[in-house]
Design a protein around this motif. Sequence first.
Motif, PDB file in Angstrom:
ATOM      1  N   ARG A 105     -22.374  42.136 -26.843  1.00 41.08           N
ATOM      2  CA  ARG A 105     -21.444  41.035 -26.959  1.00 41.08           C
ATOM      3  C   ARG A 105     -20.469  40.342 -26.045  1.00 41.08           C
ATOM      4  N   TYR A 106     -20.023  39.098 -25.624  1.00 40.86           N
ATOM      5  CA  TYR A 106     -18.815  38.692 -24.682  1.00 40.86           C
ATOM      6  C   TYR A 106     -18.530  39.719 -23.579  1.00 40.86           C
ATOM      7  N   ARG A 107     -17.396  41.246 -24.839  1.00 38.96           N
ATOM      8  CA  ARG A 107     -16.238  41.887 -25.034  1.00 38.96           C
ATOM      9  C   ARG A 107     -16.824  42.726 -23.583  1.00 38.96           C
ATOM     10  N   HIS A 108     -18.551  43.037 -23.834  1.00 39.40           N
ATOM     11  CA  HIS A 108     -18.818  44.095 -22.501  1.00 39.40           C
ATOM     12  C   HIS A 108     -19.346  43.318 -21.505  1.00 39.40           C
ATOM     13  N   ARG A 109     -18.451  42.901 -21.322  1.00 38.41           N
ATOM     14  CA  ARG A 109     -18.737  41.723 -20.189  1.00 38.41           C
ATOM     15  C   ARG A 109     -18.498  42.890 -18.390  1.00 38.41           C
ATOM     16  N   ALA A 110     -17.841  43.360 -18.331  1.00 38.53           N
ATOM     17  CA  ALA A 110     -16.981  44.202 -18.038  1.00 38.53           C
ATOM     18  C   ALA A 110     -17.814  45.574 -17.605  1.00 38.53           C
ATOM     19  N   GLU A 111     -18.511  45.625 -18.185  1.00 36.36           N
ATOM     20  CA  GLU A 111     -19.626  47.015 -17.858  1.00 36.36           C
ATOM     21  C   GLU A 111     -21.330  46.364 -17.847  1.00 36.36           C
ATOM     22  N   VAL A 112     -21.319  45.228 -17.121  1.00 34.43           N
ATOM     23  CA  VAL A 112     -22.551  44.888 -16.917  1.00 34.43           C
ATOM     24  C   VAL A 112     -22.253  44.106 -15.228  1.00 34.43           C
ATOM     25  N   SER A 113     -23.088  44.072 -14.341  1.00 34.39           N
ATOM     26  CA  SER A 113     -23.043  43.821 -12.566  1.00 34.39           C
ATOM     27  C   SER A 113     -22.483  42.323 -13.256  1.00 34.39           C
ATOM     28  N   ALA A 114     -22.596  41.776 -11.521  1.00 36.45           N
ATOM     29  CA  ALA A 114     -21.788  41.262 -11.249  1.00 36.45           C
ATOM     30  C   ALA A 114     -22.748  39.998 -11.789  1.00 36.45           C
ATOM     31  N   VAL A 115     -23.730  39.537 -10.569  1.00 33.65           N
ATOM     32  CA  VAL A 115     -24.657  38.525 -10.970  1.00 33.65           C
ATOM     33  C   VAL A 115     -24.478  38.482 -12.863  1.00 33.65           C
ATOM     34  N   ASP A 116     -24.630  39.674 -13.520  1.00 31.96           N
ATOM     35  CA  ASP A 116     -24.658  39.033 -15.244  1.00 31.96           C
ATOM     36  C   ASP A 116     -23.198  38.338 -15.760  1.00 31.96           C
ATOM     37  N   GLN A 117     -22.485  39.402 -15.161  1.00 28.40           N
ATOM     38  CA  GLN A 117     -21.382  38.739 -15.382  1.00 28.40           C
ATOM     39  C   GLN A 117     -21.020  36.912 -16.023  1.00 28.40           C
ATOM     40  N   LEU A 118     -21.593  36.656 -14.369  1.00 22.54           N
ATOM     41  CA  LEU A 118     -21.822  35.019 -13.970  1.00 22.54           C
ATOM     42  C   LEU A 118     -22.534  34.425 -15.814  1.00 22.54           C
ATOM     43  N   ILE A 119     -23.624  35.011 -15.866  1.00 23.37           N
ATOM     44  CA  ILE A 119     -24.299  34.537 -16.838  1.00 23.37           C
ATOM     45  C   ILE A 119     -23.939  34.395 -18.221  1.00 23.37           C
ATOM     46  N   PHE A 120     -22.874  35.729 -18.535  1.00 20.90           N
ATOM     47  CA  PHE A 120     -22.133  36.341 -19.893  1.00 20.90           C
ATOM     48  C   PHE A 120     -21.371  35.203 -19.490  1.00 20.90           C
ATOM     49  N   ASP A 121     -20.614  34.620 -18.761  1.00 24.83           N
ATOM     50  CA  ASP A 121     -19.642  33.299 -18.539  1.00 24.83           C
ATOM     51  C   ASP A 121     -20.483  31.295 -19.328  1.00 24.83           C
ATOM     52  N   TRP A 122     -21.337  31.905 -18.517  1.00 27.28           N
ATOM     53  CA  TRP A 122     -22.588  30.466 -19.028  1.00 27.28           C
ATOM     54  C   TRP A 122     -23.187  30.302 -20.454  1.00 27.28           C
ATOM     55  N   LEU A 123     -23.684  31.759 -20.896  1.00 28.10           N
ATOM     56  CA  LEU A 123     -23.838  32.002 -22.288  1.00 28.10           C
ATOM     57  C   LEU A 123     -22.846  31.335 -23.059  1.00 28.10           C
ATOM     58  N   ARG A 124     -21.177  32.510 -22.927  1.00 22.58           N
ATOM     59  CA  ARG A 124     -20.230  32.382 -23.849  1.00 22.58           C
ATOM     60  C   ARG A 124     -19.997  31.147 -23.890  1.00 22.58           C
ATOM     61  N   ALA A 125     -20.168  30.143 -22.691  1.00 23.16           N
ATOM     62  CA  ALA A 125     -19.894  28.438 -22.526  1.00 23.16           C
ATOM     63  C   ALA A 125     -21.206  27.656 -23.633  1.00 23.16           C
ATOM     64  N   GLN A 126     -21.971  27.954 -23.779  1.00 23.87           N
ATOM     65  CA  GLN A 126     -23.290  27.306 -23.777  1.00 23.87           C
ATOM     66  C   GLN A 126     -22.936  28.260 -25.586  1.00 23.87           C
ATOM     67  N   ASN A 127     -22.173  28.054 -26.376  1.00 24.80           N
ATOM     68  CA  ASN A 127     -22.103  29.328 -27.567  1.00 24.80           C
ATOM     69  C   ASN A 127     -22.788  29.553 -27.742  1.00 24.80           C
ATOM     70  N   LEU A 128     -23.390  30.621 -27.219  1.00 23.71           N
ATOM     71  CA  LEU A 128     -24.994  32.070 -26.977  1.00 23.71           C
ATOM     72  C   LEU A 128     -24.452  33.328 -27.809  1.00 23.71           C
ATOM     73  N   LEU A 129     -23.184  33.433 -26.971  1.00 28.84           N
ATOM     74  CA  LEU A 129     -22.864  35.181 -26.697  1.00 28.84           C
ATOM     75  C   LEU A 129     -22.022  34.604 -27.531  1.00 28.84           C
ATOM     76  N   ALA A 130     -21.506  35.408 -28.695  1.00 28.33           N
ATOM     77  CA  ALA A 130     -20.088  35.900 -29.331  1.00 28.33           C
ATOM     78  C   ALA A 130     -19.179  36.352 -28.785  1.00 28.33           C
ATOM     79  N   ASP A 131     -17.944  36.891 -29.180  1.00 22.37           N
ATOM     80  CA  ASP A 131     -16.888  37.445 -28.792  1.00 22.37           C
ATOM     81  C   ASP A 131     -17.551  39.182 -28.757  1.00 22.37           C
TER      82      ASP A 131
END
Length: 134
Positions: free
Chosen positions: A108-134
């Motif tokens: 989930r979004y709360r795991h963002r710090a555990e992923v690579s830098a490029v994956d973090q950008l995608i996490f942000d995008w998925l959250r903005a699309q309301n596809l990734l829960a907090d």
Amino acid sequence: MSAVIDKIAWLHLRDGEVLSTRSHGKDRYYFPGGKREPGETDAQTLLREIREELTVALDPASLEPAGTWEAPAHGHPAGVLVRMTCYYARHTGQLQPAAEIAEVVWLRYRHRAEVSAVDQLIFDWLRAQNLLAD
């Protein structure tokens, strides 16, 4: 000029979570996928990598582009970038780690710090699309 690692990845979402993997010896999670071999298309790369890493078959007819992101490569010298092109796709089979994959997880979004830098950008995008829960 920066060196660029060209990667193709699968975005698989379920109940507000996204599928991720950790390779043996790595300290970060990465979206499943990998680097293209010479002459491969995005689809060929993705189907091969997912079959090798997760033992499932993606449905080529269901491939849908999600986007391309670029960020510094984790664990590489400064100036090395990862350009990751992501696709959604349906799959058949049971997800299980294979090849270099040690662990398959749902994040989930709360795991963002555990992923690579490029994956973090995608996490942000998925959250903005309301596809990734907090």
